[in-house]
Write an enzyme that holds these catalytic residues in place. Structure first.
Site, mmCIF file in Angstrom:
data_model
loop_
_atom_site.group_PDB
_atom_site.id
_atom_site.type_symbol
_atom_site.label_atom_id
_atom_site.label_comp_id
_atom_site.label_asym_id
_atom_site.label_seq_id
_atom_site.Cartn_x
_atom_site.Cartn_y
_atom_site.Cartn_z
ATOM 1 N N ARG A 1 -3.322 6.773 1.193
ATOM 2 C CA ARG A 1 -3.820 7.952 1.897
ATOM 3 C C ARG A 1 -2.840 8.603 2.867
ATOM 4 N NH1 ARG A 1 -9.589 5.565 3.572
ATOM 5 N NH2 ARG A 1 -8.247 3.738 3.661
ATOM 6 N N ARG B 1 0.824 -1.228 0.000
ATOM 7 C CA ARG B 1 0.000 0.000 0.000
ATOM 8 C C ARG B 1 0.853 1.271 0.000
ATOM 9 N NH1 ARG B 1 -5.754 -0.344 1.442
ATOM 10 N NH2 ARG B 1 -6.361 -2.390 0.728
ATOM 11 N N TYR C 1 -15.545 -11.107 -0.088
ATOM 12 C CA TYR C 1 -16.225 -9.848 -0.418
ATOM 13 C C TYR C 1 -17.483 -10.102 -1.257
ATOM 14 C CZ TYR C 1 -12.149 -7.372 1.337
ATOM 15 O OH TYR C 1 -11.162 -6.885 2.154
ATOM 16 N N ARG D 1 -6.275 11.936 -5.821
ATOM 17 C CA ARG D 1 -7.561 11.268 -5.640
ATOM 18 C C ARG D 1 -8.693 12.295 -5.713
ATOM 19 N NH1 ARG D 1 -11.069 9.993 -1.593
ATOM 20 N NH2 ARG D 1 -11.762 7.827 -1.314
ATOM 21 N N ASP E 1 -7.047 -2.193 -7.478
ATOM 22 C CA ASP E 1 -7.596 -2.846 -6.295
ATOM 23 C C ASP E 1 -7.910 -4.291 -6.623
ATOM 24 O OD1 ASP E 1 -8.522 -1.939 -3.459
ATOM 25 O OD2 ASP E 1 -9.981 -3.412 -4.131
HETATM 26 O O1 1CP Z 1 0.371 0.932 -3.371
HETATM 27 C C1 1CP Z 1 -0.524 0.065 -3.297
HETATM 28 O O2 1CP Z 1 -0.327 -1.044 -2.770
HETATM 29 C C2 1CP Z 1 -1.855 0.457 -3.852
HETATM 30 C C3 1CP Z 1 -2.605 -0.545 -4.628
HETATM 31 C C4 1CP Z 1 -3.616 -1.350 -3.805
HETATM 32 C C5 1CP Z 1 -3.553 -2.718 -3.510
HETATM 33 C C6 1CP Z 1 -2.403 -3.657 -3.761
HETATM 34 C C7 1CP Z 1 -4.864 -0.867 -3.315
HETATM 35 C C8 1CP Z 1 -5.364 0.515 -3.379
HETATM 36 N N1 1CP Z 1 -5.568 -1.932 -2.805
HETATM 37 C C9 1CP Z 1 -4.785 -3.063 -2.896
HETATM 38 C C10 1CP Z 1 -5.157 -4.435 -2.508
HETATM 39 C C11 1CP Z 1 -6.350 -4.667 -1.658
HETATM 40 N N2 1CP Z 1 -7.587 -4.089 -1.704
HETATM 41 C C12 1CP Z 1 -6.410 -5.709 -0.703
HETATM 42 C C13 1CP Z 1 -5.277 -6.685 -0.438
HETATM 43 C C14 1CP Z 1 -4.189 -6.083 0.365
HETATM 44 C C15 1CP Z 1 -4.470 -5.904 1.823
HETATM 45 O O3 1CP Z 1 -4.784 -6.921 2.483
HETATM 46 O O4 1CP Z 1 -4.335 -4.764 2.269
HETATM 47 C C16 1CP Z 1 -7.694 -5.697 -0.117
HETATM 48 C C17 1CP Z 1 -8.221 -6.628 0.968
HETATM 49 C C18 1CP Z 1 -8.444 -4.666 -0.759
HETATM 50 C C19 1CP Z 1 -9.886 -4.318 -0.544
HETATM 51 C C20 1CP Z 1 -10.094 -2.882 -0.223
HETATM 52 N N3 1CP Z 1 -9.809 -1.851 -1.075
HETATM 53 C C21 1CP Z 1 -10.570 -2.319 0.977
HETATM 54 C C22 1CP Z 1 -11.143 -3.078 2.167
HETATM 55 C C23 1CP Z 1 -10.159 -3.608 3.123
HETATM 56 C C24 1CP Z 1 -10.896 -4.390 4.201
HETATM 57 O O5 1CP Z 1 -10.464 -4.259 5.369
HETATM 58 O O6 1CP Z 1 -11.869 -5.114 3.912
HETATM 59 C C25 1CP Z 1 -10.542 -0.920 0.834
HETATM 60 C C26 1CP Z 1 -10.924 0.125 1.838
HETATM 61 C C27 1CP Z 1 -10.051 -0.655 -0.475
HETATM 62 C C28 1CP Z 1 -9.856 0.673 -1.106
HETATM 63 C C29 1CP Z 1 -8.462 1.034 -1.450
HETATM 64 N N4 1CP Z 1 -7.655 0.277 -2.304
HETATM 65 C C30 1CP Z 1 -6.454 0.925 -2.482
HETATM 66 C C31 1CP Z 1 -6.501 2.142 -1.708
HETATM 67 C C32 1CP Z 1 -5.401 3.170 -1.643
HETATM 68 C C33 1CP Z 1 -7.750 2.181 -1.070
HETATM 69 C C34 1CP Z 1 -8.269 3.300 -0.205
HETATM 70 C C35 1CP Z 1 -9.220 4.078 -1.036
HETATM 71 C C36 1CP Z 1 -9.189 5.538 -0.818
HETATM 72 O O7 1CP Z 1 -8.356 6.272 -1.390
HETATM 73 O O8 1CP Z 1 -10.080 5.997 -0.098
#
Ligand code: 1CP
Length: 354
Positions: free
Chosen positions: A31, A27, A154, A40, A77
């Site tokens: 943010r 990640r 999900y 964003r 994502d």
């Molecule tokens: O630099 C990076 O790694 C960004 C790319 C990235 C990746 C690899 C994002 C952007 N998401 C992910 C993978 C991801 N998404 C996972 C697997 C990794 C992990 O376990 O952290 C999962 C479970 C998600 C699902 C997801 N996407 C959630 C829910 C998490 C949960 O607790 O259920 C959420 C909130 C997101 C949104 C998201 N994806 C990525 C970002 C930066 C964000 C936040 C969105 C925003 O800007 O508000």
């Protein structure tokens, strides 16, 4: 073959000698960075940011402009896949991801389509190509996917979950429906990763974020088996270079031996497993990635540096270690502390490679 100016990440994954331990952060685009929040806002919302190749490229590269990282990760994502299969992904402000439709029965499987990679998911491949062009060989680009089990949670729950009530009920009450869902996901995910590799991803990571919630038996049957199926179907070479595969099961420390037999080149570890132990258990089979607790980044730069030294010495001498956090960086981390972390790895790790 494009010339790679920095290939220590790919080399360490393949256990070839390196000058120091490579590092990236899960990640790393996100943010905690003010420049991410600005881009964003410019995109309007998170999904529009993922779907705009130029802006997705911009946020992918932002952390590389701040820190001497050894890899970039595609900004996207894991939930793009169930969205493209027809479930209708949306984000409610402050509430995380949601799906318009859920899979709870055999009949619900009819809702699912098989997406065409350059069509419904063409925006992801466009982002990969744009980022590769813009990186111009600076560091390798990582592509990624969610594991079938993690995606299924999900799709069944309709969003994030802590207990996985419906998904776990399906494992025990409707195992055939669960296997059918996981098998369809494995086929789509195999295509998805191969399309990312064709588009220019130079390594791929499978995020099994919720595999650790399963029992021993259920992990092997409902998560690892499908990841193994995917790995068996991946293109392992592209453009004259090997494409390493990283398997990351959060909370998966007890399954390192079967994970090491999956065909992956490297295993991601969260912070609950000792690298010394993990290295002994997997032997020469795979490289290891991890595993600092992301909460250490709330501590002082000196404390962060001590923790980096401790983890480097836990792995010990030689290649086969990619430094990372044990899970994604938190949104409230001070970017200066993330900088102290990366610098500590750069400065302290060369002595482990002499
Ligand atoms: O630099 C990076 O790694 C960004 C790319 C990235 C990746 C690899 C994002 C952007 N998401 C992910 C993978 C991801 N998404 C996972 C697997 C990794 C992990 O376990 O952290 C999962 C479970 C998600 C699902 C997801 N996407 C959630 C829910 C998490 C949960 O607790 O259920 C959420 C909130 C997101 C949104 C998201 N994806 C990525 C970002 C930066 C964000 C936040 C969105 C925003 O800007 O508000």
């Amino acid at each position: 073959m494009t010339e790679l100016k920095n290939d220590r990440f790919l080399k360490a994954l393949l256990k070839q000698p390196v000058d120091r331990t490579p590092i990236w952060m899960m990640r790393q685009a996100g943010r905690y960075l003010p420049e991410y929040r600005a881009t964003r806002a410019q995109a309007g919302d998170f999904l529009s940011l993922c779907k705009n190749a130029d802006l997705a490229c911009e946020v992918t590269i932002q952390p590389l402009d701040r820190y001497p990282l050894d890899a970039a990760i595609l900004f996207s994502d894991i939930l793009t896949v169930p969205d493209a299969m027809g479930l209708g992904l949306y984000f409610e402000e402050g509430e995380g991801p949601k799906f318009k439709q859920t899979i709870r029965s055999e009949k619900d499987l009819d809702l699912l389509s098989t997406p065409k990679m350059e069509d419904e998911l063409g925006y992801v491949m466009n982002a990969v190509r744009t980022i590769r062009r813009e990186l111009n060989g600076r560091v390798p680009l990582i592509g990624f996917t969610g594991s079938p089990w993690t995606l299924a949670t999900y799709m069944i729950e309709g969003g994030s979950s802590k207990e996985f009530r419906h998904a776990k009920a399906m494992i025990y009450n409707q195992p055939d429906v669960m296997h059918e869902l996981l098998n369809r996901l494995a086929l789509v995910v195999t295509d998805y990763l191969n399309a990312q590799i064709e588009a220019g991803a130079q390594a791929v990571q499978i995020f099994d974020s919720w595999g650790g919630a399963l029992s021993h038996a259920a992990y092997l049957e409902f998560s690892l088996k499908y990841m193994q199926q995917i790995i068996g179907g991946l293109k392992r070479e592209h453009d004259g270079r090997q494409v390493p595969v990283i398997l990351f099961t959060k909370g998966g420390g007890q399954w390192l031996e079967p994970m090491a037999e999956s065909g992956a080149d490297a295993l991601g570890l969260d912070w609950t497993t000792s690298l010394t132990d993990a290295r002994r258990r997997v032997g020469n089979k795979v490289a290891l990635q991890g595993n600092m607790d992301p909460s250490v980044l709330y501590a002082s730069p000196d404390r962060i540096r001590d923790e980096v030294e401790r983890i480097l010495s836990e792995y010990g001498q030689g290649t086969g270690h990619v430094f990372n956090l044990g899970h994604g960086i938190h949104q409230f981390v001070d970017p200066a502390n993330a900088g102290a972390f990366v610098e500590a790895v750069v400065e302290l790790s060369p002595k482990y490679h002499r």
